[in-house]
Write an enzyme that holds these catalytic residues in place. Structure first.
Site, PDB file in Angstrom:
ATOM      1  N   ARG A  59       0.807  -1.219   0.000  1.00 47.13           N
ATOM      2  CA  ARG A  59       0.000   0.000   0.000  1.00 47.13           C
ATOM      3  C   ARG A  59       0.839   1.268   0.000  1.00 47.13           C
ATOM      4  O   ARG A  59       0.542   2.200  -0.736  1.00 47.13           O
ATOM      5  CB  ARG A  59      -1.023  -0.019   1.126  1.00 47.13           C
ATOM      6  N   THR A  60       1.890   1.314   0.760  1.00 42.78           N
ATOM      7  CA  THR A  60       2.670   2.548   0.817  1.00 42.78           C
ATOM      8  C   THR A  60       3.382   2.791  -0.517  1.00 42.78           C
ATOM      9  O   THR A  60       3.400   3.899  -1.038  1.00 42.78           O
ATOM     10  CB  THR A  60       3.675   2.499   1.979  1.00 42.78           C
ATOM     11  N   LYS A  87      24.451  -3.667   5.009  1.00 42.13           N
ATOM     12  CA  LYS A  87      25.766  -3.275   4.483  1.00 42.13           C
ATOM     13  C   LYS A  87      25.722  -1.815   4.059  1.00 42.13           C
ATOM     14  O   LYS A  87      25.319  -1.494   2.959  1.00 42.13           O
ATOM     15  CB  LYS A  87      26.111  -4.150   3.284  1.00 42.13           C
ATOM     16  N   ARG A 109      11.989   3.129   1.919  1.00 42.25           N
ATOM     17  CA  ARG A 109      11.496   2.290   3.022  1.00 42.25           C
ATOM     18  C   ARG A 109      12.612   1.317   3.367  1.00 42.25           C
ATOM     19  O   ARG A 109      13.179   0.675   2.468  1.00 42.25           O
ATOM     20  CB  ARG A 109      10.243   1.548   2.568  1.00 42.25           C
ATOM     21  N   HIS A 137       7.488   7.131  10.371  1.00 36.87           N
ATOM     22  CA  HIS A 137       6.694   6.933   9.147  1.00 36.87           C
ATOM     23  C   HIS A 137       5.892   8.220   8.950  1.00 36.87           C
ATOM     24  O   HIS A 137       4.675   8.259   9.144  1.00 36.87           O
ATOM     25  CB  HIS A 137       5.788   5.719   9.349  1.00 36.87           C
TER      26      HIS A 137
END
Ligand code: NCD
Length: 315
Positions: A59-60, A87, A109, A137
Site C-alpha cells: 500500500r505505501t 551493508k 522504506r 513513518h
C-alpha cells in the site's frame, strides 16, 4: 533526533505546525484531482521519483507511485531484498547510482532506523522517508492528521487513544509527534511489555486498560499486532491480547457514538480489530488509504515542486 536537510522529509519533528497545515491544505486541493475523470496535473512534469523499498510493502509503495504519477512525474520502482541491507556501503552505492541517473526524489522504506537520513546526506535529491525500522513513518502520520482534519475540522483538544504495540511501531512514534504538535490529547494504551519506558517517563498518558479509557476517546487508533511479538514472549497469546485490547462490537459499545476508528493497515482481522468492526461506517481504514494518495502528492510537491520554482526564480 533526526532532521534531514530542508530538501528531505525524515520525520515529523522537522515540520512546523504551519508546514503541516500547508500540507493539509494542499492535500485538499490534490484530493479533488483524484476525483476527476483525468486524474493528473502537470505539477511535477519532467521530474523523476524512485521508490527504493527494502521491505515488503504494497500500500505505501503504490500510494507513493500513484501520487507521483498524478503529478505527472516519472516513477521507477526499485525493490531490494532485505539481505543486501545492513551493508552500509552497498546502500550508499545504490543511492549514488540512482543519483547518477538523474533522479529528483528517492522515496525510501528500510528496516533499519536512520537509513533514509543517511541516504539524505549522500545525495542531493530529496529523500522522503516511507518508513524506517521502528523509527518513523511521517507520511502515515500526515495522512492520519489529514483524515482527522477532514472529519473533525481540527484535532486541537481531542482525545486520541493509540492502542497496541507502541514499542515497535514507527507509525505510533510519528503519530505521537504529529498529534501532540497539533494539540490533541494522547493516551497510549497497551500491555506494559509493548509500551516503551521512555514514553512513560516523558509524561504522556499511558493506560494498560483499554476499557477504562475507551469512553473518553474521540479517536481510537489501532496498531497492527505483529505476530512475532508472541514468539518473543511479549504477549502471552493472541487470544489473551484480543481479550483485553481488541476493538470488537462489545468493547465499542463503551465508546462514544461518534468515535472515529483508525488503523494504518494491514489489519489482522480477529486480532487487534474484529472483522465486524473493521467494516463499520465509523471505521476510517479505507478513507485513510484514499487520503494517503492526496497527502503524498502534497508532500512530493512540497519537497520537489517548490524547490524547482525557487531555483528557477534565482536564475
Ligand atoms: C505500517 C508500516 O509498515 O509501518 N503500514 C503501512 O505503512 N501501511 C504499519 C504496520 O505495518 O503495522
Amino acid at each position: 533526533m533526526t532532521r534531514g536537510g530542508e530538501k528531505d522529509l525524515i520525520d515529523i519533528d522537522q515540520l512546523s505546525r504551519e508546514e503541516i497545515d500547508w500540507i493539509i491544505q494542499t492535500a485538499r486541493s490534490f484530493e479533488e484531482v483524484s476525483r476527476r475523470a483525468v486524474k493528473k496535473v502537470p505539477a511535477l512534469r519532467g521530474k523523476t521519483v524512485v521508490n527504493l523499498f527494502y521491505e515488503p510493502s504494497t500500500r505505501t509503495r503504490m500510494s507513493f507511485e500513484l501520487a507521483a504519477k498524478r503529478l505527472s512525474a516519472d516513477v521507477l520502482n526499485f525493490t531490494a531484498s532485505s539481505s543486501s541491507v545492513a551493508k552500509g556501503e552497498s546502500l550508499k552505492d545504490t543511492a549514488l547510482t540512482l543519483q547518477a541517473m538523474g533522479l529528483d526524489a528517492l522515496v525510501v522504506r528500510h528496516p533499519v532506523s536512520g537509513a533514509p537520513e543517511m541516504i539524505s546526506r549522500w545525495i542531493d535529491a530529496s529523500v522522503i522517508n516511507a518508513g524506517d525500522g521502528m523509527h518513523a513513518h511521517p507520511t502515515q502520520a500526515l495522512l492520519d492528521l489529514y483524515t482527522l482534519h477532514k472529519e473533525l475540522g481540527s484535532i486541537e483538544g481531542k482525545t486520541v487513544a493509540l492502542v497496541g504495540d507502541i514499542l515497535h511501531s514507527r507509525v505510533a512514534r510519528s503519530n505521537i509527534q504529529a498529534m501532540t504538535k497539533m494539540g490533541a490529547r494522547l493516551i497510549l494504551v497497551g500491555p506494559p511489555t509493548l509500551i516503551p519506558r521512555e514514553v512513560e517517563e516523558s509524561g504522556l498518558e499511558v493506560s494498560y486498560s483499554f476499557d477504562r479509557v475507551i469512553g473518553e476517546c474521540d479517536v481510537i487508533y489501532l496498531l497492527r499486532l505483529q505476530r512475532e511479538r508472541q514468539r518473543e514472549g511479549l504477549i502471552p497469546s493472541l487470544a489473551e491480547y484480543a481479550r483485553f485490547y481488541q476493538l470488537n462490537r462489545e468493547r465499542l459499545e463503551k465508546a462514544r457514538q461518534e468515535v472515529i476508528v483508525m488503523h494504518p493497515g494491514p489489519i489482522n482481522r480477529g486480532v487487534e480489530i474484529s472483522a465486524e468492526v473493521a467494516d463499520l461506517p465509523r471505521s476510517y481504514l479505507l478513507d485513510q488509504v484514499t487520503n494517503g494518495v492526496a497527502v503524498r502528492m502534497a508532500v512530493l510537491f512540497k519537497f520537489l515542486g517548490r524547490r524547482e520554482t525557487e531555483a528557477e526564480g534565482e536564475r
